[in-house]
Design an enzyme around this catalytic site. Structure first.
Site, mmCIF file in Angstrom:
data_model
loop_
_atom_site.group_PDB
_atom_site.id
_atom_site.type_symbol
_atom_site.label_atom_id
_atom_site.label_comp_id
_atom_site.label_asym_id
_atom_site.label_seq_id
_atom_site.Cartn_x
_atom_site.Cartn_y
_atom_site.Cartn_z
ATOM 1 N N CYS A 120 47.459 80.588 38.548
ATOM 2 C CA CYS A 120 48.162 81.846 38.255
ATOM 3 C C CYS A 120 47.443 82.743 37.259
ATOM 4 O O CYS A 120 47.584 83.951 37.299
ATOM 5 C CB CYS A 120 49.603 81.587 37.828
ATOM 6 S SG CYS A 120 49.777 80.602 36.337
ATOM 7 N N LYS A 193 58.756 70.524 37.039
ATOM 8 C CA LYS A 193 58.635 71.825 36.392
ATOM 9 C C LYS A 193 59.648 72.768 37.025
ATOM 10 O O LYS A 193 59.618 73.020 38.230
ATOM 11 C CB LYS A 193 57.217 72.363 36.579
ATOM 12 C CG LYS A 193 57.002 73.743 35.985
ATOM 13 C CD LYS A 193 55.553 74.160 36.095
ATOM 14 C CE LYS A 193 55.351 75.556 35.548
ATOM 15 N NZ LYS A 193 53.940 75.965 35.641
ATOM 16 N N ARG A 215 58.725 82.514 41.205
ATOM 17 C CA ARG A 215 58.108 81.227 41.516
ATOM 18 C C ARG A 215 59.107 80.219 42.121
ATOM 19 O O ARG A 215 58.865 79.035 42.152
ATOM 20 C CB ARG A 215 57.497 80.619 40.245
ATOM 21 C CG ARG A 215 56.434 81.481 39.576
ATOM 22 C CD ARG A 215 55.459 80.619 38.792
ATOM 23 N NE ARG A 215 54.729 81.308 37.739
ATOM 24 C CZ ARG A 215 53.772 82.211 37.932
ATOM 25 N NH1 ARG A 215 53.434 82.583 39.158
ATOM 26 N NH2 ARG A 215 53.154 82.758 36.901
ATOM 27 N N LYS A 246 59.387 69.960 32.184
ATOM 28 C CA LYS A 246 59.183 71.271 31.591
ATOM 29 C C LYS A 246 60.213 72.248 32.118
ATOM 30 O O LYS A 246 60.414 72.278 33.327
ATOM 31 C CB LYS A 246 57.760 71.731 31.961
ATOM 32 C CG LYS A 246 57.398 73.113 31.493
ATOM 33 C CD LYS A 246 56.039 73.467 32.006
ATOM 34 C CE LYS A 246 55.761 74.893 31.574
ATOM 35 N NZ LYS A 246 54.611 75.451 32.209
ATOM 36 N N SER A 272 57.048 78.418 25.884
ATOM 37 C CA SER A 272 56.914 79.670 25.138
ATOM 38 C C SER A 272 58.255 80.283 24.740
ATOM 39 O O SER A 272 58.416 80.765 23.619
ATOM 40 C CB SER A 272 56.102 80.669 25.960
ATOM 41 O OG SER A 272 56.709 80.887 27.220
HETATM 42 C C1 PBG Z 1 51.016 77.881 34.816
HETATM 43 C C2 PBG Z 1 51.821 77.549 33.625
HETATM 44 C C3 PBG Z 1 52.955 78.199 33.119
HETATM 45 C C4 PBG Z 1 53.252 77.565 31.931
HETATM 46 C C5 PBG Z 1 52.323 76.536 31.766
HETATM 47 N N1 PBG Z 1 51.471 76.542 32.835
HETATM 48 C C6 PBG Z 1 53.670 79.412 33.546
HETATM 49 C C7 PBG Z 1 54.473 79.490 34.755
HETATM 50 O O1 PBG Z 1 54.666 78.525 35.486
HETATM 51 O O2 PBG Z 1 54.934 80.597 35.017
HETATM 52 C C8 PBG Z 1 54.373 77.935 31.003
HETATM 53 C C9 PBG Z 1 54.186 77.525 29.603
HETATM 54 C C10 PBG Z 1 55.096 78.166 28.642
HETATM 55 O O3 PBG Z 1 55.999 78.957 28.972
HETATM 56 O O4 PBG Z 1 54.917 77.869 27.460
HETATM 57 N N2 PBG Z 1 51.556 77.593 36.026
#
Ligand code: PBG
Length: 323
Positions: A120, A193, A215, A246, A272
């Protein structure tokens, strides 16, 4: 008769440490690092105060700082100069993550370098796989992920961490690593995830916002938990060494179930948005940042996580081992 059991007896500051069931340790932490090919100096991420995108030539210094704090591992995210439809700059020998890994491995002796493995950040549309119209294609993406994994390992990555939620990604990566002589490189899979609003700030951090849709066609529905166990079971079958859940706090039930059922090394990603919430409240004086962070991370551990990816890793290391 008054009950003979008085739970308060052991709650004095004298006994509390003796009977504590769970502890947070600096060795539980994994520190995310953003390396940005377009940056010439550290750029603070608006929605993540205190976190920066670093130019590639600062990666080794950052790794050294993380190592000196006693944190055993970091995970690299790359932001390339150029993006295209198929994420070509995810796997070049001289691309951003590969360069950063090599620099760290050359200059820092003793830190585990993990690499986030996803498309991504490298695709112009911002999706985690290659696309056809508005479909994110699973199988053609696997080849690119496999190639990228090998390029990370070749640069010196200690662990690769696929995060794109493509079916079969762990197996494809395992086979490619084995074929290329990296049979000893472990895979930490972002196995469960969720399609979460808490990734919002990351998309600014990694400039990986998407051009269309969302997504939801590949990341998990927040309403599901049995499905997480199936996801994890598949990744284990395909060869995952460490499994991840996650985000972390909103999904502690998943962390708990995954650890209980599989007993594998289990990671949780304090993402995040979880970081941003605490920071924003603390900046307003609405909660005590250090205490809130400590309690959050301890709770993730208590739920069953063996390791925690968190943007608070450096702060927490200083709290845990002052001086
Ligand atoms: C990539 C990825 C993401 C995160 C980690 N690897 C973003 C997503 O899936 O949109 C998110 C990490 C975070 O929010 O701290 N695929």
């Amino acid at each position: 008769m008054f009950p003979t059991t008085r739970m308060r007896r052991l709650r004095s500051s004298k006994f509390r440490p003796l009977v504590r069931e769970n502890e947070l340790d600096v060795k539980d932490l994994i520190c995310p690092v953003f390396v940005d090919e377009t940056a010439t100096e550290p750029v603070e991420i608006n929605s993540m105060p205190g976190c920066f995108r670093l130019p590639p030539d600062m990666a080794a210094d950052e790794a050294l700082c993380i190592q000196d704090l006693g944190i055993p591992a970091l995970i690299l995210f790359g932001i390339p100069q150029e993006k295209d439809e198929t994420g070509t700059h995810a796997y070049g020998e001289d691309d951003v993550v590969q360069r950063a890994v090599r620099a760290i491995k050359k200059e820092v002796g003793d830190i585990i370098v993990m690499t986030d493995l996803c498309l991504c950040e490298y695709t112009s549309h911002g999706h985690c796989g290659i696309v056809s119209g508005e479909n994110i294609l699973n199988d053609p993406t696997l080849e690119i992920l496999a190639k990228t994994a090998v390029s990370h390992a070749r640069a010196g990555a200690d662990i690769v961490a696929p995060s794109g939620m493509m079916d079969g990604m762990v197996g494809a990566i395992r086979r490619a690593l084995d074929k290329s002589g990296f049979g000893d490189t472990p895979i930490m899979s972002y196995a469960a995830k969720y399609c979460s609003a808490f990734y919002g700030p990351f998309r600014e951090a990694a400039s990986s916002g998407y051009a269309f849709g969302d997504r939801a066609s590949y990341q998990m529905d927040p309403g599901n938990s049995d499905e997480a166990l199936r996801e994890v079971a598949l990744d284990i079958e395909e060869g995952a060494d460490i499994i991840m859940v996650k985000p972390a706090l909103p999904y502690l039930d998943i962390v708990y179930r995954v650890k209980k059922k599989f007993g594998l090394p289990t990671a949780a990603y304090h993402v995040s948005g979880e970081y941003a919430m605490i920071k924003a409240a603390a900046q307003n004086g609405w909660l005590d940042e250090r205490k809130a962070v400590y309690e959050s991370l301890l709770s993730i551990k208590r739920a069953g996580a063996d390791m925690i990816l968190t943007y608070f890793a450096k702060d927490m290391a200083k709290t845990l081992n002052p001086g």
